[in-house]
Every structure is written in C-alpha cells, then in structure tokens.
Write a protein that holds these residues in place. Structure first.
Motif, short mmCIF file in Angstrom:
data_model
loop_
_atom_site.label_atom_id
_atom_site.label_comp_id
_atom_site.label_asym_id
_atom_site.label_seq_id
_atom_site.Cartn_x
_atom_site.Cartn_y
_atom_site.Cartn_z
N THR A 153 54.92 -72.12 19.88
CA THR A 153 54.58 -70.75 19.19
C THR A 153 52.89 -70.62 18.79
OG1 THR A 153 56.70 -70.98 18.17
CG2 THR A 153 55.15 -69.39 17.29
N MET A 154 52.76 -72.21 18.17
CA MET A 154 51.08 -71.88 18.50
C MET A 154 50.37 -71.66 19.43
SD MET A 154 51.60 -75.73 15.38
CE MET A 154 49.78 -74.94 15.15
N ALA A 155 50.60 -72.12 20.87
CA ALA A 155 49.86 -72.20 21.62
C ALA A 155 49.69 -70.95 21.71
CB ALA A 155 50.33 -72.76 22.71
N PHE A 156 50.79 -69.73 21.65
CA PHE A 156 51.25 -68.36 22.68
C PHE A 156 50.33 -67.54 21.76
CE2 PHE A 156 53.86 -64.82 21.04
CZ PHE A 156 53.83 -63.81 22.30
N THR A 157 50.37 -68.29 20.00
CA THR A 157 49.80 -66.86 18.95
C THR A 157 48.19 -67.11 18.76
OG1 THR A 157 51.91 -67.26 17.55
CG2 THR A 157 50.00 -66.51 16.65
N ARG A 158 47.99 -68.28 19.20
CA ARG A 158 46.58 -68.34 19.20
C ARG A 158 45.71 -67.62 20.59
NH1 ARG A 158 41.71 -69.91 21.34
NH2 ARG A 158 43.16 -70.18 23.29
N ALA A 159 46.72 -67.90 21.62
CA ALA A 159 45.90 -67.71 23.42
C ALA A 159 45.83 -65.49 22.73
CB ALA A 159 47.68 -67.40 24.52
N THR A 160 47.20 -65.43 22.33
CA THR A 160 47.35 -64.02 22.01
C THR A 160 46.31 -62.96 20.95
OG1 THR A 160 50.02 -63.89 21.93
CG2 THR A 160 48.58 -61.90 21.03
N LEU A 161 46.00 -64.33 19.62
CA LEU A 161 44.97 -63.51 19.08
C LEU A 161 43.85 -64.02 19.88
CD1 LEU A 161 46.25 -65.05 15.48
CD2 LEU A 161 46.61 -62.66 16.46
N GLN A 162 43.22 -64.64 20.72
CA GLN A 162 41.61 -65.09 20.71
C GLN A 162 41.86 -63.31 21.78
OE1 GLN A 162 40.10 -68.21 22.00
NE2 GLN A 162 39.72 -67.74 23.40
N GLU A 163 42.90 -62.77 22.62
CA GLU A 163 41.89 -62.75 23.55
C GLU A 163 42.28 -60.85 22.64
OE1 GLU A 163 45.15 -61.65 26.35
OE2 GLU A 163 45.18 -64.01 26.65
N LEU A 164 42.69 -61.00 21.53
CA LEU A 164 42.47 -59.72 20.26
C LEU A 164 41.31 -59.45 20.08
CD1 LEU A 164 46.11 -58.79 19.22
CD2 LEU A 164 45.21 -57.75 21.54
N PHE A 165 40.38 -60.74 19.64
CA PHE A 165 39.42 -61.71 19.25
C PHE A 165 38.43 -60.84 20.75
CE2 PHE A 165 41.64 -63.72 15.92
CZ PHE A 165 40.90 -63.01 14.64
N VAL A 166 38.83 -61.41 21.62
CA VAL A 166 37.30 -60.90 23.35
C VAL A 166 37.02 -59.87 23.21
CG1 VAL A 166 37.82 -61.44 25.37
CG2 VAL A 166 38.13 -63.12 23.93
N VAL A 167 38.26 -58.89 23.34
CA VAL A 167 38.06 -57.44 23.49
C VAL A 167 37.16 -57.09 23.31
CG1 VAL A 167 39.64 -56.67 21.51
CG2 VAL A 167 39.59 -55.22 24.59
N TRP A 168 36.59 -57.22 21.87
CA TRP A 168 35.93 -56.60 21.10
C TRP A 168 34.67 -56.95 20.90
CZ3 TRP A 168 37.12 -52.83 17.52
CH2 TRP A 168 38.04 -52.93 17.16
N ASN A 169 34.11 -57.73 22.27
CA ASN A 169 33.29 -58.26 22.87
C ASN A 169 33.15 -58.03 24.39
OD1 ASN A 169 31.27 -59.98 20.93
ND2 ASN A 169 32.65 -61.82 20.86
N CYS A 170 34.12 -57.12 24.46
CA CYS A 170 33.66 -56.32 26.21
C CYS A 170 33.34 -55.11 26.57
CB CYS A 170 35.44 -56.23 26.53
SG CYS A 170 35.93 -58.37 27.24
N ARG A 171 32.96 -55.01 25.02
CA ARG A 171 32.18 -53.40 24.61
C ARG A 171 30.89 -53.12 25.50
NH1 ARG A 171 34.03 -50.63 19.28
NH2 ARG A 171 33.53 -49.29 20.80
N SER A 172 30.33 -54.01 25.52
CA SER A 172 29.15 -53.37 25.59
C SER A 172 28.22 -55.06 26.89
CB SER A 172 28.29 -53.85 24.67
OG SER A 172 27.01 -53.84 24.70
N GLU A 173 27.36 -55.52 27.67
CA GLU A 173 27.29 -56.23 28.08
C GLU A 173 25.91 -56.57 27.34
OE1 GLU A 173 25.12 -54.32 31.97
OE2 GLU A 173 26.91 -53.46 32.85
#
Length: 342
Positions: free
Chosen positions: A249-269
C-alpha cells in the motif's frame, strides 16, 4: 520575396516591410541575372538573397532546389498553375484559397482560405503547440512507466515478494497516468513558442529529455522498491500477510503520487513547474486532483490487496518521498547527454 514585378518595385516593397535596409539594394536578383549564374554560383549566394524580381515559374523551382540542397526547410507560396512544380518540390507548399487554381491547391500542403499571409503565422503557432503537447504526452508516459517493469523484474529475479500487484500496475497506467496525460494534450502554448528557432527535423520526439527520463526512472525505482523493502523486510514484526499488504500500500501510494508530481515538470523543456505555474492548465489540475483523491481512497475499499494507512508518519513518509517528482526539474536535465546518446 519572389515576384514577377520590376526590380525597383520589388525593392520598394521589401524596404517598406523591413525585408531589406533602406540603403541597400544589392541583395536583389532578377531573372536575367539568375539565368546567367551556374548552379554552383547560385548555391553560394542563395541563402543571402532576400528578393527575387522579374522571375519566371521555373526560377521558383530552381530557388527551392538550391535552398533544399543547402539543408534548408523551404516553404513556397503561389496561386497560379505555373507555381505548382515549385509548391510540390518545397517542403511545405502553400496555395491561395481564393485566388489559387485547383492545380495549385492539389499540389500544395496548405491552403490559405483567406489568402492572408498572417494566417501562416497562426498556423505555425498552432502546429508548434500541437507538437509540443505531443512531446509532453510522450515524455510523461515514458517517464512514468519504465520503472514498473524494472521494479517487478528485479524483485522477481531476486525471489522476493513483488512490491506491486497486477491490479496496482493497471491502476497506475490507466487511472493515474490516463487523465493527466490527456490533459497535457490541452496545455496552452508556451509564451516563447514563436521566439524559438525552428527545430531540427531529424530530432526525435524525446530529443533532449533522455537524461530526465533516466533520472525519473532511477528515483522512482529506488524509492518505490526501497520503501517496500524497508517496510516489509527490515521492520520488525515478521513477514506476515498484513505487513505485506501495508508495504504494498505504501509503495503503491508513493508511486502513484510521485507520478502526479512528475507531470507538472513535463509541461516545459526549460522551465520547472513553479515557473510555469499550476493554474494555467485547468484540465491538468482537475485530472491530478481527481487521480490523487481516487488513489487515496483505494486502501479504504481494500482494492488490489491494499489496507488503510492508519499511522500519520506513514503518510508523511509517502508524501515526502513522492514529492521528489518536483525536484527533477527540466532546466537541470534538458539536453544533457546520457552516455553517447541523448
């Protein structure tokens, strides 16, 4: 400018629109001069000529071929039947929608419905924005999925319990990645979209971003795998089913939330999430918030073998580890070489 008008007329118009300086008229070639030049002589000067006057349709074709031979990307406009060969030879043929002939329209790649050259600028801006959003979409999905393959493969080869179940991986790929990825395709154009030089057509969709992908993959792999291993194998209490469920549960939740943080740094080069802002794409904001809420409530329903995390310290650890996605900033990694390739 390529025109059949007299040289003096062409120069006057070119000066009015700022194509050449007021005191200069030596960068103008007419059709007679062009005919007297060999291909080798013409190729030496073709990149510096601003205005062609008194030219015939065959001259347009020669100009296009010379520019393309020098590696230039050529766009050619025209409206008459005689312009069709040059439009067909150019990388981008642009025909007039009102005054253009049917032959010209068929030979072209783009038709100006209003015969207004300013529309080309709007089209270029739209095209660049669409291409940028395709890059963002591809970048985010690749950044967010390779680690799962490595994570499962590594733990399976070592004979350890898997950190994520099949249901968790499907949730990550469909729910967590799906909404934000689609929202990236609706990102508004960046402020400098028309100030950038043209891109090299040989560049791939992920050009300049390989280093960032590797960094994200490594951080995601180490934190998700490390958190699971620490929770399940290193903490006291024995290797029980409940402990395995908590670790997953901790691994899954952490992996999921990180992707939701990572997406914000995908908007600009070259600009991180804090410089781009979090409100300019409302679709992405809604998608991220929605995915986060759905992920947080998953353990309360026991889906995929998860269990609720009752200890606040577990949530602090998960959220802090997930926020590492904001630290992988594009301006730090963009364009950096990974080994001998980008």
């Amino acid at each position: 400018m390529i025109t059949g008008d007299h040289k003096l007329t062409a120069v006057a118009v070119a000066k009015d629109v700022g194509m050449i300086g007021r005191e200069s008229n030596d960068i103008v070639l007419d059709g007679i001069t062009l005919d007297s030049m060999t291909d080798e002589e013409f190729e030496k000067v073709v990149s510096s000529v601003r205005v062609y006057a008194r030219v015939a349709p065959e001259h347009k074709l020669r100009i296009v071929k010379a520019l393309k031979k020098k590696g230039e990307i050529v766009a050619m406009t025209g409206d008459g039947v005689n312009d069709a060969p040059a439009l067909k030879q150019a990388d981008i043929g642009v025909a007039m929608g009102i005054t253009g002939t049917d032959v010209t329209k068929e030979a072209s790649d783009m038709v100006l419905a209003d015969d207004n050259f300013a529309t080309i600028v709007t089209a270029v801006k739209g095209g660049r924005s669409i291409y940028d959003n395709i890059r963002k979409f591809s970048f985010f999905l690749i950044r967010s999925n390779f680690d799962e393959l490595a994570l499962i493969g590594t733990f399976a080869l070592l004979g350890l319990e898997l950190p994520l179940t099949a249901g968790m991986i499907l949730w990550l790929n469909l729910v967590t990645d799906g909404g934000p990825a689609i929202a990236l395709t609706m990102d508004p154009p960046e402020s400098d979209v028309m100030q950038r030089p043209p891109r090299n057509p040989k560049e791939g969709v992920l050009y300049g971003r390989i280093a960032s992908i590797v960094a994200t993959f490594t951080v995601q792999f180490l934190l998700t795998g490390g958190l699971f291993y620490w929770q399940y194998y290193m903490l006291p209490g024995g290797l029980t089913e409940l402990k395995l469920a908590q670790a997953r549960t901790m691994a899954f939740t952490r992996a999921t939330l990180q992707e939701l943080f990572v997406v914000w740094n995908c908007r600009s080069e070259k600009r991180n999430a804090f410089r781009v802002g979090f409100k300019s794409n409302k679709f992405l904001l809604i998608a991220v918030i929605g995915s986060a809420i759905l992920t947080i409530i998953v353990p309360f329903f026991g889906l995929f073998g998860t269990v609720p995390l009752d200890d606040p310290l577990e949530w602090v650890l998960v959220v802090v580890a997930a926020m590492s996605g904001l630290l992988i900033m594009p301006e730090v990694f963009y364009g950096r070489k990974v080994f001998k390739w980008r």
